[in-house]
Write a protein that holds these residues in place. Structure first.
Motif, short mmCIF file in Angstrom:
data_model
loop_
_atom_site.label_atom_id
_atom_site.label_comp_id
_atom_site.label_asym_id
_atom_site.label_seq_id
_atom_site.Cartn_x
_atom_site.Cartn_y
_atom_site.Cartn_z
N THR A 149 54.88 17.30 77.92
CA THR A 149 54.66 17.31 76.47
C THR A 149 53.16 17.38 76.23
N THR A 150 52.75 18.27 75.33
CA THR A 150 51.34 18.42 75.00
C THR A 150 51.16 18.12 73.52
N PHE A 151 50.30 17.14 73.25
CA PHE A 151 49.96 16.78 71.88
C PHE A 151 48.67 17.50 71.51
N ILE A 152 48.69 18.20 70.39
CA ILE A 152 47.51 18.90 69.89
C ILE A 152 46.90 18.03 68.81
N LEU A 153 45.61 17.70 69.00
CA LEU A 153 44.89 16.86 68.06
C LEU A 153 43.82 17.68 67.35
N ASP A 154 43.63 17.39 66.07
CA ASP A 154 42.53 18.03 65.35
C ASP A 154 41.22 17.32 65.72
N SER A 155 40.13 17.75 65.13
CA SER A 155 38.82 17.20 65.50
C SER A 155 38.65 15.74 65.09
N GLN A 156 39.54 15.24 64.24
CA GLN A 156 39.50 13.84 63.84
C GLN A 156 40.40 12.95 64.71
N GLY A 157 41.11 13.58 65.65
CA GLY A 157 41.99 12.83 66.54
C GLY A 157 43.41 12.66 66.03
N LYS A 158 43.74 13.37 64.95
CA LYS A 158 45.09 13.29 64.37
C LYS A 158 46.01 14.28 65.08
N ILE A 159 47.21 13.85 65.45
CA ILE A 159 48.19 14.75 66.06
C ILE A 159 48.67 15.72 64.99
N ILE A 160 48.50 17.01 65.27
CA ILE A 160 48.94 18.02 64.31
C ILE A 160 50.06 18.91 64.84
N ASN A 161 50.33 18.81 66.15
CA ASN A 161 51.39 19.62 66.73
C ASN A 161 51.83 18.96 68.04
N VAL A 162 53.10 19.14 68.38
CA VAL A 162 53.62 18.65 69.65
C VAL A 162 54.35 19.80 70.32
N LEU A 163 53.90 20.14 71.52
CA LEU A 163 54.51 21.22 72.29
C LEU A 163 55.35 20.59 73.39
N ARG A 164 56.66 20.76 73.31
CA ARG A 164 57.56 20.15 74.29
C ARG A 164 58.00 21.18 75.33
N GLY A 165 58.03 20.77 76.57
CA GLY A 165 58.41 21.66 77.64
C GLY A 165 57.22 22.43 78.16
N PRO A 166 57.42 23.17 79.25
CA PRO A 166 56.30 23.92 79.83
C PRO A 166 55.81 25.00 78.88
N GLN A 167 54.49 25.10 78.77
CA GLN A 167 53.87 26.05 77.84
C GLN A 167 53.07 27.10 78.60
N SER A 168 52.92 28.25 77.99
CA SER A 168 52.02 29.27 78.53
C SER A 168 50.60 28.95 78.07
N ALA A 169 49.62 29.53 78.73
CA ALA A 169 48.23 29.35 78.32
C ALA A 169 48.06 29.83 76.88
N GLY A 170 48.67 30.94 76.55
CA GLY A 170 48.56 31.49 75.20
C GLY A 170 49.10 30.55 74.13
N ALA A 171 50.21 29.90 74.41
CA ALA A 171 50.80 28.98 73.43
C ALA A 171 49.88 27.79 73.18
N VAL A 172 49.29 27.24 74.22
CA VAL A 172 48.38 26.10 74.06
C VAL A 172 47.12 26.54 73.32
N LEU A 173 46.58 27.69 73.67
CA LEU A 173 45.38 28.18 72.99
C LEU A 173 45.65 28.45 71.51
N ARG A 174 46.80 29.05 71.20
CA ARG A 174 47.15 29.30 69.79
C ARG A 174 47.24 27.98 69.02
N ALA A 175 47.86 26.98 69.64
CA ALA A 175 48.00 25.68 68.98
C ALA A 175 46.63 25.04 68.75
N LEU A 176 45.74 25.15 69.73
CA LEU A 176 44.39 24.60 69.56
C LEU A 176 43.61 25.35 68.49
N HIS A 177 43.73 26.66 68.43
CA HIS A 177 43.01 27.45 67.44
C HIS A 177 43.54 27.23 66.04
N SER A 178 44.80 26.78 65.93
CA SER A 178 45.37 26.55 64.60
C SER A 178 44.85 25.26 63.97
#
Length: 122
Positions: free
Chosen positions: A91-120
């Motif tokens: 499970t990958t938790f995506i945090l904004d610059s303030q440390g707030k969880i803004i997205n949760v990616l469950r299961g294995p992710q591709s590099a592209g999926a993680v990068l898209r979530a971070l860029h969002s």
């Protein structure tokens, strides 16, 4: 596994916190993609792994096997994962610059999926 990395130190930039375990087969599938993410961030965001409910020796072997260069912390008793409400790996938790969880990616992710979530986060 580097000392001095904690969740408070991630504030100021978006971050991905990836919970994994050496005994988790899907985590092994995902590890190379996360290393690609780490190499492509160039300081714009951070990625941190958290070895959940696992032994230190197994965690070190996993980090070595996949040549992970991003910080990886250990959560041997599952305390941090439980605090995040973790209910499966990876499970990958995506945090904004303030440390707030803004997205949760469950299961294995591709590099592209993680990068898209971070860029969002911006």
């Amino acid at each position: 596994m580097p000392p001095g990395v904690d969740l408070a130190s991630l504030r100021g930039k978006p971050a991905a916190i990836n919970f994994w375990a050496s005994w988790c087969h899907p985590c092994h599938q995902e590890a190379p993609a996360l290393e690609r993410v780490a190499h492509s961030l160039h300081g714009r965001a951070r990625i941190v792994g958290v070895d959940w409910n696992d032994g230190l020796s197994a965690a070190r072997s996993y980090v070595s096997q996949y040549e992970l260069t991003f910080p990886n912390l250990v959560d041997p008793d599952g305390v941090a994962g439980n605090a995040y409400g973790l209910n499966g790996l990876p499970t990958t938790f995506i945090l904004d610059s303030q440390g707030k969880i803004i997205n949760v990616l469950r299961g294995p992710q591709s590099a592209g999926a993680v990068l898209r979530a971070l860029h969002s986060t911006s």
